[in-house]
Design a protein around this motif. Sequence first.
Motif, PDB file in Angstrom:
ATOM      1  N   SER A  56       0.851  -1.204   0.000  1.00  5.22           N
ATOM      2  CA  SER A  56       0.000   0.000   0.000  1.00  5.22           C
ATOM      3  C   SER A  56       0.883   1.249   0.000  1.00  5.22           C
ATOM      4  CB  SER A  56      -0.897  -0.021   1.251  1.00  5.22           C
ATOM      5  OG  SER A  56      -1.087   1.274   1.741  1.00  5.22           O
ATOM      6  N   ALA A  57       0.611   2.137  -0.966  1.00  6.21           N
ATOM      7  CA  ALA A  57       1.382   3.385  -1.039  1.00  6.21           C
ATOM      8  C   ALA A  57       1.127   4.244   0.201  1.00  6.21           C
ATOM      9  CB  ALA A  57       1.001   4.143  -2.302  1.00  6.21           C
ATOM     10  N   GLU A  58      -0.113   4.202   0.734  1.00 11.46           N
ATOM     11  CA  GLU A  58      -0.435   4.990   1.942  1.00 11.46           C
ATOM     12  C   GLU A  58       0.502   4.570   3.085  1.00 11.46           C
ATOM     13  OE1 GLU A  58      -2.719   3.724  -0.030  1.00 11.46           O
ATOM     14  OE2 GLU A  58      -4.068   5.381  -0.541  1.00 11.46           O
ATOM     15  N   ASP A  59       0.676   3.247   3.243  1.00 18.61           N
ATOM     16  CA  ASP A  59       1.542   2.755   4.332  1.00 18.61           C
ATOM     17  C   ASP A  59       2.982   3.225   4.112  1.00 18.61           C
ATOM     18  OD1 ASP A  59      -0.666   1.510   5.280  1.00 18.61           O
ATOM     19  OD2 ASP A  59      -0.067  -0.544   4.716  1.00 18.61           O
ATOM     20  N   MET A  60       3.418   3.189   2.852  1.00 16.77           N
ATOM     21  CA  MET A  60       4.801   3.581   2.559  1.00 16.77           C
ATOM     22  C   MET A  60       5.023   5.061   2.886  1.00 16.77           C
ATOM     23  SD  MET A  60       6.968   3.043  -0.942  1.00 16.77           S
ATOM     24  CE  MET A  60       6.438   4.515  -1.788  1.00 16.77           C
ATOM     25  N   PHE A  61       4.079   5.911   2.460  1.00 22.52           N
ATOM     26  CA  PHE A  61       4.215   7.345   2.759  1.00 22.52           C
ATOM     27  C   PHE A  61       4.113   7.597   4.266  1.00 22.52           C
ATOM     28  CE2 PHE A  61       3.406   8.076  -1.779  1.00 22.52           C
ATOM     29  CZ  PHE A  61       4.316   9.099  -2.027  1.00 22.52           C
ATOM     30  N   ALA A  62       3.266   6.837   4.954  1.00 22.98           N
ATOM     31  CA  ALA A  62       3.106   7.052   6.401  1.00 22.98           C
ATOM     32  C   ALA A  62       4.433   6.814   7.111  1.00 22.98           C
ATOM     33  CB  ALA A  62       2.025   6.121   6.943  1.00 22.98           C
ATOM     34  N   GLU A  63       5.212   5.842   6.635  1.00 25.52           N
ATOM     35  CA  GLU A  63       6.520   5.592   7.287  1.00 25.52           C
ATOM     36  C   GLU A  63       7.599   6.541   6.777  1.00 25.52           C
ATOM     37  OE1 GLU A  63       7.636   1.477   7.704  1.00 25.52           O
ATOM     38  OE2 GLU A  63       5.573   0.926   8.211  1.00 25.52           O
ATOM     39  N   GLY A  64       7.453   7.026   5.543  1.00 22.92           N
ATOM     40  CA  GLY A  64       8.361   8.061   4.993  1.00 22.92           C
ATOM     41  C   GLY A  64       9.808   7.612   4.864  1.00 22.92           C
ATOM     42  N   GLY A  65      10.718   8.600   5.013  1.00 21.71           N
ATOM     43  CA  GLY A  65      12.149   8.277   4.946  1.00 21.71           C
ATOM     44  C   GLY A  65      12.728   8.317   3.541  1.00 21.71           C
ATOM     45  N   PHE A  66      12.044   9.003   2.611  1.00 22.47           N
ATOM     46  CA  PHE A  66      12.598   9.150   1.259  1.00 22.47           C
ATOM     47  C   PHE A  66      12.389  10.591   0.776  1.00 22.47           C
ATOM     48  CE2 PHE A  66       8.650   6.692   1.398  1.00 22.47           C
ATOM     49  CZ  PHE A  66       7.754   7.516   0.719  1.00 22.47           C
ATOM     50  N   ASP A  67      13.284  10.994  -0.153  1.00 25.22           N
ATOM     51  CA  ASP A  67      13.285  12.391  -0.620  1.00 25.22           C
ATOM     52  C   ASP A  67      12.485  12.586  -1.899  1.00 25.22           C
ATOM     53  OD1 ASP A  67      15.332  12.665   1.293  1.00 25.22           O
ATOM     54  OD2 ASP A  67      16.792  11.998  -0.196  1.00 25.22           O
ATOM     55  N   PHE A  68      12.218  11.504  -2.607  1.00 24.99           N
ATOM     56  CA  PHE A  68      11.380  11.616  -3.808  1.00 24.99           C
ATOM     57  C   PHE A  68      10.701  10.291  -4.067  1.00 24.99           C
ATOM     58  CE2 PHE A  68      15.266   9.910  -5.699  1.00 24.99           C
ATOM     59  CZ  PHE A  68      14.816   9.047  -6.691  1.00 24.99           C
ATOM     60  N   VAL A  69       9.631  10.363  -4.865  1.00 25.41           N
ATOM     61  CA  VAL A  69       8.929   9.133  -5.236  1.00 25.41           C
ATOM     62  C   VAL A  69       8.831   9.057  -6.759  1.00 25.41           C
ATOM     63  CG1 VAL A  69       6.594  10.150  -5.067  1.00 25.41           C
ATOM     64  CG2 VAL A  69       6.879   7.687  -4.806  1.00 25.41           C
ATOM     65  N   ASP A  70       8.985   7.845  -7.280  1.00 25.14           N
ATOM     66  CA  ASP A  70       8.919   7.600  -8.717  1.00 25.14           C
ATOM     67  C   ASP A  70       7.697   6.698  -8.949  1.00 25.14           C
ATOM     68  OD1 ASP A  70       9.497   7.313 -11.380  1.00 25.14           O
ATOM     69  OD2 ASP A  70      11.239   5.991 -11.087  1.00 25.14           O
ATOM     70  N   ILE A  71       6.661   7.256  -9.568  1.00 28.04           N
ATOM     71  CA  ILE A  71       5.410   6.502  -9.773  1.00 28.04           C
ATOM     72  C   ILE A  71       5.469   5.810 -11.137  1.00 28.04           C
ATOM     73  CG2 ILE A  71       2.888   6.680  -9.980  1.00 28.04           C
ATOM     74  CD1 ILE A  71       3.131   9.227  -8.163  1.00 28.04           C
ATOM     75  N   ALA A  72       5.514   4.480 -11.107  1.00 31.66           N
ATOM     76  CA  ALA A  72       5.689   3.696 -12.342  1.00 31.66           C
ATOM     77  C   ALA A  72       4.498   2.765 -12.569  1.00 31.66           C
ATOM     78  CB  ALA A  72       6.985   2.892 -12.261  1.00 31.66           C
ATOM     79  N   THR A  73       3.346   3.173 -12.031  1.00 29.61           N
ATOM     80  CA  THR A  73       2.132   2.370 -12.223  1.00 29.61           C
ATOM     81  C   THR A  73       1.445   2.783 -13.529  1.00 29.61           C
ATOM     82  OG1 THR A  73       0.836   4.028 -11.059  1.00 29.61           O
ATOM     83  CG2 THR A  73       1.751   2.244  -9.720  1.00 29.61           C
ATOM     84  N   THR A  74       0.424   2.057 -13.913  1.00 25.60           N
ATOM     85  CA  THR A  74      -0.336   2.453 -15.106  1.00 25.60           C
ATOM     86  C   THR A  74      -1.239   3.650 -14.767  1.00 25.60           C
ATOM     87  OG1 THR A  74      -1.679   0.540 -14.536  1.00 25.60           O
ATOM     88  CG2 THR A  74      -0.308   0.321 -16.485  1.00 25.60           C
TER      89      THR A  74
END
Length: 344
Positions: A56-74
């Motif tokens: 889940s992207a929500e869970d990933m953002f909730a934990e954070g710890g990154f400076d950028f995100v690369d969205i490679a979904t359709t």
Amino acid sequence: MTKHKGAVIGCGFFAMNQMNGWRDLDNVEIVAICDRDPQRLKIAGDEFGVSRRYQSAEDMFAEGGFDFVDIATTVQSHKALVELAARHKVPTICQKPFALNLDDAKAMVKAADDAGIPLMVHENFRWQTPLIEVRKALDSGAIGTPFWGRISFRSGYDVFAAQPYLAKGKRFIIEDLGIHVLDIARFLFGDATSITARTTRVRPDIAGEDVATMLLGHDNGMTSVVDCSYSTYLPEEQFPETLVEIDGSEGTIRLLKDYQLVVHGKAGTERRSVERNLLPWATKPWHNVQESVALIEKHWVECLAMAREPATSGHDNLKTFALVDAAYLSAERGETVNLRELLG
Ligand code: NAD
Ligand code: 89V
């Protein structure tokens, strides 16, 4: 050296190129990945040594710890994911096609602006070395003032084998491939003011159009033809090459099959190969596109470090996206569409 920490959402077919590109950059580390498909998550995580894995992207953002995100979904998930990233104020890259329609695309750009985050669309075709070489030849003045151009992508390649979803959408070649070719037209000839398009579906087993011919009028007075086909069976398949013809007041530029560049002007005729060597992880015939992934990713990191707007920022891509919507409108109405009507 500042190490930029990234997260990737979507671990499917094309994301593997993006992961390889990131791995090649010394100043980037992909620290988290996300895919709702646990098998794809495992394959990508194991291959690229990423231990933080999320369904889940929500869970990933909730934990954070990154400076950028690369969205490679359709495309269906792009709006929700860009808006999620904006809520978390994380600089964002989003794959093409950026959105399902121009209104959504505008809303996504606004969300990024309101959050104060950089937003880049992964529009990589203009980052192909052969096209950069064409642009350099144009800028050199070797052919004088350009007045006419053609950007052409014609193939019989089975693109549906790796991307089966392409057979299902009501919109196909303009939305998926024409978007790249229209962006190249903007990259080489500047913004367009009008478009006239005709489309056809030749293959009976797909839902959308697989042939499109578009006539563009550009701000600078140039006329260009952008043509795409996935129903063109040539003796020598040329996928995924984009061919270019440009006529200028003092000469011509041709980007021919097998990445042969011919620049003919007052100073004479120069012919040379502009094909790049294979990156270690690249495979033919995709190598040229794969290299463009590495180059756009490098560009993103440079822009991030210098707080510069990327060449294919969300704002820039709205103009390419408007051409896509306008092309469908033109084909449907059988008339020329003025871009100002759509962009306001
Ligand atoms: P794909 O179906 O192989 O992969 C997409 C992945 O995203 C899947 O694994 C899916 O489970 C995952 N996913 C979808 N929605 C999700 C969500 N909300 N949260 C988490 N995971 C989610 O697709 P693909 O062929 O890799 O294409 C992905 C994108 O890349 C498309 O937009 C396509 O147009 C684009 N693409 C670009 C190029 C290029 O040259 N720029 C080439 C091919 C594909
Ligand atoms: O860009 C894309 O999504 C791909 C391809 C490069 C084959 O057009 O479909």
